[in-house]
Write an enzyme that holds these catalytic residues in place. Sequence first.
Site, short mmCIF file in Angstrom:
data_model
loop_
_atom_site.label_atom_id
_atom_site.label_comp_id
_atom_site.label_asym_id
_atom_site.label_seq_id
_atom_site.Cartn_x
_atom_site.Cartn_y
_atom_site.Cartn_z
N LYS A 1 6.35 22.17 54.32
CA LYS A 1 6.95 23.45 53.93
C LYS A 1 6.48 24.55 54.87
O LYS A 1 7.10 25.60 54.95
CB LYS A 1 6.62 23.80 52.49
CG LYS A 1 5.14 23.92 52.20
CD LYS A 1 4.90 24.31 50.76
CE LYS A 1 3.42 24.29 50.41
NZ LYS A 1 2.92 22.99 49.99
N LYS B 1 4.72 16.14 60.71
CA LYS B 1 5.14 15.72 59.38
C LYS B 1 6.04 16.76 58.76
O LYS B 1 5.96 17.94 59.08
CB LYS B 1 3.92 15.41 58.51
CG LYS B 1 3.17 16.61 58.01
CD LYS B 1 2.17 16.19 56.92
CE LYS B 1 1.75 17.42 56.13
NZ LYS B 1 1.93 17.35 54.71
N LYS C 1 -8.90 26.57 57.84
CA LYS C 1 -7.99 27.62 57.37
C LYS C 1 -8.50 29.00 57.75
O LYS C 1 -7.72 29.85 58.16
CB LYS C 1 -7.84 27.55 55.84
CG LYS C 1 -6.98 26.39 55.36
CD LYS C 1 -6.69 26.53 53.87
CE LYS C 1 -5.88 25.35 53.35
NZ LYS C 1 -5.71 25.42 51.88
P1 ADP Z 1 3.17 20.63 52.71
O1 ADP Z 1 2.66 19.94 53.94
O2 ADP Z 1 4.64 20.73 52.68
O3 ADP Z 1 2.48 21.94 52.50
P2 ADP Z 1 1.49 19.78 50.60
O4 ADP Z 1 0.31 19.91 51.49
O5 ADP Z 1 1.68 20.80 49.52
O6 ADP Z 1 2.80 19.69 51.50
O7 ADP Z 1 1.48 18.32 50.00
C1 ADP Z 1 1.67 18.02 48.65
C2 ADP Z 1 1.67 16.52 48.50
O8 ADP Z 1 2.78 15.94 49.20
C3 ADP Z 1 0.43 15.84 49.09
O9 ADP Z 1 0.08 14.77 48.23
C4 ADP Z 1 0.88 15.32 50.42
O10 ADP Z 1 0.16 14.19 50.83
C5 ADP Z 1 2.35 14.99 50.17
N1 ADP Z 1 3.11 15.21 51.40
C6 ADP Z 1 3.36 16.41 51.97
N2 ADP Z 1 4.09 16.27 53.07
C7 ADP Z 1 4.32 14.95 53.22
C8 ADP Z 1 5.02 14.17 54.19
N3 ADP Z 1 5.64 14.74 55.20
N4 ADP Z 1 5.06 12.83 54.04
C9 ADP Z 1 4.44 12.24 52.99
N5 ADP Z 1 3.74 12.91 52.05
C10 ADP Z 1 3.69 14.25 52.16
NA NA Z 2 0.03 21.61 53.37
#
Ligand code: ADP
Ligand code: NA
Length: 330
Positions: free
Chosen positions: A200, A197, A114
Amino acid sequence: STKPRLMSGMQPSADSLHLGNYIGALLSWKELQETHEAFYMLADLHAITVPQEPAALRENTRRTVAQYIAAGIEPSKSTLFVQSHVPAHAELAWVLNTITGFGEAGRMTQFKDKSAKQGSDSTSVGLFTYPILQAGDILLYNAVEVPVGEDQRQHIELTRDLATRFNSRFGDTFVVPEPYILKATAKIYDLQNPASKMSKSAESTAGIIWMLDEPSVTQKKIMRAVTDAEGGVVYDPATKAGVSNLLTIYSVLSGQSIASIEAEFAGRGYGDFKKALAEVVIGTLAPMRERALELLADPAELDRILNAAADRANEVAQATLDTVYDRIGL
Ligand code: ADP
Ligand code: NA
């Protein structure tokens, strides 16, 4: 409760959760609340380790809570609380800072990644000590299990090291938690860019299904999902990433096996399949969206839920912090 304690958190860093969060995290959390005494935390203190707009942070925290509840995290079963409502988190983090080696903290790969992206002048010290705050989050609740993704393993190892170090210096105080690497939940990909993937932080949100999207928007996003020129509703992530992603979503949300979905759509076009998928997705998300919007329209009810959760979390966390202060001579 005699159920094992469990702690997990999520950052309130977007105004809506997406389908990846629901399938990858919330579905497991919902299941785990049946077998565990679960503490689920909205990590707003973690969120401010990178710049946040105050009004948006406050609003996103409430919206995230509402979506968790709407997705089935029941306040009567789980303690769903906001981190900053429990002062012991910041207080224990300070104590743990004092027993963490500078080099030890510097080895955290998530920080290295990061901070490399941000540059050192815009990287806060808070981002550097983030894993120590996270260790405190877990240790305050004497959680036996910490459900996390593989990417969090190093932070859980640090938590275990700090707990063990504290216990050996000051006497048995903390439960040394076990990482509970979530059983391979399906990974959901961006509908416009199935190599990435669903996230957000994607550059464009055209391929992201938000939990709070209107059903007509969800429908459009699914109908426009990237597929391939070959045709055929067949699961093959290597050559048909787009269609395979849609099949995964269909399967998880309907409970039908991939094979039976393939059979059902054999010889039919992508349009038919996407229409059916849109029905399945909207069938799952629309009631959640309604419930979340209802909760958001009733701030007093949401406050009542959050205050009750903060009371419960404070009771447990403060007891741990009292012991810690006592042990170290504060
Ligand atoms: P983002 O990638 O949108 O920032 P986060 O890192 O906040 O999402 O992830 C929050 C939770 O959601 C974690 O437990 C993560 O493993 C799950 N998660 C996020 N994106 C996905 C995805 N595309 N498929 C499956 N699980 C996900
Ligand atoms: Na993330």
